[in-house]
Design a protein around this motif. Structure first.
Motif, PDB file in Angstrom:
ATOM      1  N   TRP A  89     -20.215  22.892   0.879  1.00 40.68           N
ATOM      2  CA  TRP A  89     -19.148  23.056  -0.113  1.00 40.68           C
ATOM      3  C   TRP A  89     -17.751  22.937   0.468  1.00 40.68           C
ATOM      4  O   TRP A  89     -16.797  22.686  -0.251  1.00 40.68           O
ATOM      5  N   THR A  90     -17.612  23.091   1.751  1.00 43.26           N
ATOM      6  CA  THR A  90     -16.278  23.028   2.361  1.00 43.26           C
ATOM      7  C   THR A  90     -15.895  21.620   2.802  1.00 43.26           C
ATOM      8  O   THR A  90     -14.786  21.406   3.262  1.00 43.26           O
ATOM      9  N   ASP A  91     -16.779  20.657   2.653  1.00 41.24           N
ATOM     10  CA  ASP A  91     -16.542  19.286   3.107  1.00 41.24           C
ATOM     11  C   ASP A  91     -15.634  18.542   2.125  1.00 41.24           C
ATOM     12  O   ASP A  91     -16.061  18.156   1.045  1.00 41.24           O
ATOM     13  N   ALA A  92     -14.383  18.331   2.528  1.00 34.75           N
ATOM     14  CA  ALA A  92     -13.414  17.663   1.650  1.00 34.75           C
ATOM     15  C   ALA A  92     -13.685  16.172   1.495  1.00 34.75           C
ATOM     16  O   ALA A  92     -13.103  15.527   0.621  1.00 34.75           O
ATOM     17  N   SER A  93     -14.596  15.617   2.297  1.00 36.39           N
ATOM     18  CA  SER A  93     -14.929  14.206   2.121  1.00 36.39           C
ATOM     19  C   SER A  93     -15.986  14.006   1.024  1.00 36.39           C
ATOM     20  O   SER A  93     -16.288  12.884   0.657  1.00 36.39           O
ATOM     21  N   LEU A 124     -16.220   6.029 -15.041  1.00 38.40           N
ATOM     22  CA  LEU A 124     -17.045   6.257 -13.855  1.00 38.40           C
ATOM     23  C   LEU A 124     -16.922   5.093 -12.880  1.00 38.40           C
ATOM     24  O   LEU A 124     -16.760   5.302 -11.666  1.00 38.40           O
ATOM     25  N   GLU A 125     -16.991   3.882 -13.394  1.00 37.97           N
ATOM     26  CA  GLU A 125     -16.873   2.708 -12.522  1.00 37.97           C
ATOM     27  C   GLU A 125     -15.540   2.663 -11.790  1.00 37.97           C
ATOM     28  O   GLU A 125     -15.463   2.179 -10.657  1.00 37.97           O
ATOM     29  N   ALA A 126     -14.486   3.171 -12.389  1.00 37.32           N
ATOM     30  CA  ALA A 126     -13.173   3.213 -11.738  1.00 37.32           C
ATOM     31  C   ALA A 126     -13.041   4.423 -10.815  1.00 37.32           C
ATOM     32  O   ALA A 126     -12.305   4.372  -9.820  1.00 37.32           O
ATOM     33  N   ALA A 127     -13.750   5.510 -11.125  1.00 37.92           N
ATOM     34  CA  ALA A 127     -13.652   6.733 -10.314  1.00 37.92           C
ATOM     35  C   ALA A 127     -14.214   6.527  -8.913  1.00 37.92           C
ATOM     36  O   ALA A 127     -13.699   7.100  -7.944  1.00 37.92           O
ATOM     37  N   VAL A 128     -15.255   5.715  -8.785  1.00 37.24           N
ATOM     38  CA  VAL A 128     -15.888   5.510  -7.476  1.00 37.24           C
ATOM     39  C   VAL A 128     -14.928   4.843  -6.485  1.00 37.24           C
ATOM     40  O   VAL A 128     -14.696   5.382  -5.397  1.00 37.24           O
ATOM     41  N   PRO A 129     -14.318   3.700  -6.798  1.00 36.73           N
ATOM     42  CA  PRO A 129     -13.369   3.129  -5.835  1.00 36.73           C
ATOM     43  C   PRO A 129     -12.124   4.002  -5.637  1.00 36.73           C
ATOM     44  O   PRO A 129     -11.555   4.035  -4.549  1.00 36.73           O
ATOM     45  N   PHE A 130     -11.708   4.724  -6.688  1.00 32.62           N
ATOM     46  CA  PHE A 130     -10.580   5.644  -6.547  1.00 32.62           C
ATOM     47  C   PHE A 130     -10.900   6.696  -5.493  1.00 32.62           C
ATOM     48  O   PHE A 130     -10.072   6.994  -4.621  1.00 32.62           O
ATOM     49  N   ALA A 131     -12.095   7.255  -5.549  1.00 31.62           N
ATOM     50  CA  ALA A 131     -12.507   8.260  -4.561  1.00 31.62           C
ATOM     51  C   ALA A 131     -12.566   7.638  -3.164  1.00 31.62           C
ATOM     52  O   ALA A 131     -12.054   8.211  -2.194  1.00 31.62           O
ATOM     53  N   ARG A 132     -13.171   6.465  -3.053  1.00 25.40           N
ATOM     54  CA  ARG A 132     -13.287   5.786  -1.753  1.00 25.40           C
ATOM     55  C   ARG A 132     -11.904   5.529  -1.149  1.00 25.40           C
ATOM     56  O   ARG A 132     -11.670   5.802   0.029  1.00 25.40           O
ATOM     57  N   GLU A 133     -10.998   4.997  -1.966  1.00 20.76           N
ATOM     58  CA  GLU A 133      -9.650   4.666  -1.478  1.00 20.76           C
ATOM     59  C   GLU A 133      -8.873   5.902  -1.035  1.00 20.76           C
ATOM     60  O   GLU A 133      -7.929   5.790  -0.251  1.00 20.76           O
ATOM     61  N   ASN A 134      -9.285   7.062  -1.512  1.00 16.06           N
ATOM     62  CA  ASN A 134      -8.574   8.292  -1.162  1.00 16.06           C
ATOM     63  C   ASN A 134      -9.350   9.180  -0.195  1.00 16.06           C
ATOM     64  O   ASN A 134      -9.076  10.372  -0.087  1.00 16.06           O
ATOM     65  N   GLY A 135     -10.317   8.594   0.513  1.00 11.75           N
ATOM     66  CA  GLY A 135     -10.955   9.285   1.618  1.00 11.75           C
ATOM     67  C   GLY A 135     -12.316   9.893   1.368  1.00 11.75           C
ATOM     68  O   GLY A 135     -12.855  10.584   2.238  1.00 11.75           O
ATOM     69  N   ALA A 136     -12.911   9.659   0.197  1.00 12.97           N
ATOM     70  CA  ALA A 136     -14.229  10.236  -0.072  1.00 12.97           C
ATOM     71  C   ALA A 136     -15.295   9.508   0.735  1.00 12.97           C
ATOM     72  O   ALA A 136     -15.292   8.286   0.837  1.00 12.97           O
ATOM     73  N   ARG A 137     -16.227  10.266   1.269  1.00 14.25           N
ATOM     74  CA  ARG A 137     -17.407   9.750   1.950  1.00 14.25           C
ATOM     75  C   ARG A 137     -18.584   9.680   0.989  1.00 14.25           C
ATOM     76  O   ARG A 137     -19.454   8.826   1.072  1.00 14.25           O
ATOM     77  N   LEU A 138     -18.580  10.613   0.030  1.00 14.43           N
ATOM     78  CA  LEU A 138     -19.669  10.746  -0.933  1.00 14.43           C
ATOM     79  C   LEU A 138     -19.089  11.299  -2.223  1.00 14.43           C
ATOM     80  O   LEU A 138     -18.165  12.115  -2.183  1.00 14.43           O
TER      81      LEU A 138
END
Length: 193
Positions: free
Chosen positions: A103-107, A130-144
């Protein structure tokens, strides 16, 4: 044919966000704060105070979500951001001990809420958000990216409960089920690595 755009929910688009949140369901009263704070704080805040919290979030360098517009009108919303910011998620009985991710993993980012105005439902806006949220998350540092949809095949679901999203929408977008804390409540994830 309508022109649909999905854009970051910045302060310049706050009126569109508000329009999307106030067109049916609990969006107006919640202002997408349900998962962001403990229940006692949520209950103590007025709608106006929750609105101001959301307004402040839209001024951040990374907005709290995305807004869909149809011909320039705010029609849909999705909250997507680092999962540790979703304070209540970790505290819930359904998800707190069930998610395989720390739960503490910010990625690890969470997609926690959708809202689509009644007059724009049935046009695939949730899927487009949803389709736009995935690249938005990736571009802002999400791993998962993790989400908590409803399995509509397992239970009768009101349109208001679909703020979680429907399981089929996530599976169609490539998410995989990682846990099922209740028959109608899977946890799904998409590895962005």
């Amino acid at each position: 044919m309508s022109q649909i755009q999905v854009l970051p929910a910045t302060s310049e688009r706050f009126d569109e966000v508000e329009n999307a949140l106030t067109g049916g369901g609990d969006g107006r009263a919640c202002q997408c704060q349900w998962w962001m704070m403990p229940g006692s704080r949520f209950s103590a805040l007025s709608v106006e105070e929750k609105t101001e919290i959301l307004r402040a979030e839209t001024t951040a360098s990374v907005p709290p979500g995305l807004v869909a517009t149809v011909d320039g009108v705010g029609a849909g919303w999705v909250r997507v951001g680092p999962r540790p910011d979703h304070e209540r998620l970790a505290r819930t009985k359904l998800y707190g001990k069930t998610s395989p991710e720390p739960w503490t993993d910010a990625s690890t980012w969470a997609i926690s809420c959708f809202s689509v105005r009644k007059e724009f439902r049935g046009q695939g806006l949730t899927r487009q958000l949803l389709e736009a949220a995935v690249p938005f998350a990736r571009e802002n540092g999400a791993r998962l990216v993790e989400a908590y949809p409803i399995d509509t095949a397992a239970t009768k679901t009101s349109s208001n409960e679909l703020y979680h999203g429907a399981l089929t929408t996530f599976l169609d977008a490539g998410f995989v089920e990682t846990a099922r804390p209740r028959a109608d409540r899977p946890i799904v994830a998409l590895d962005l690595g």
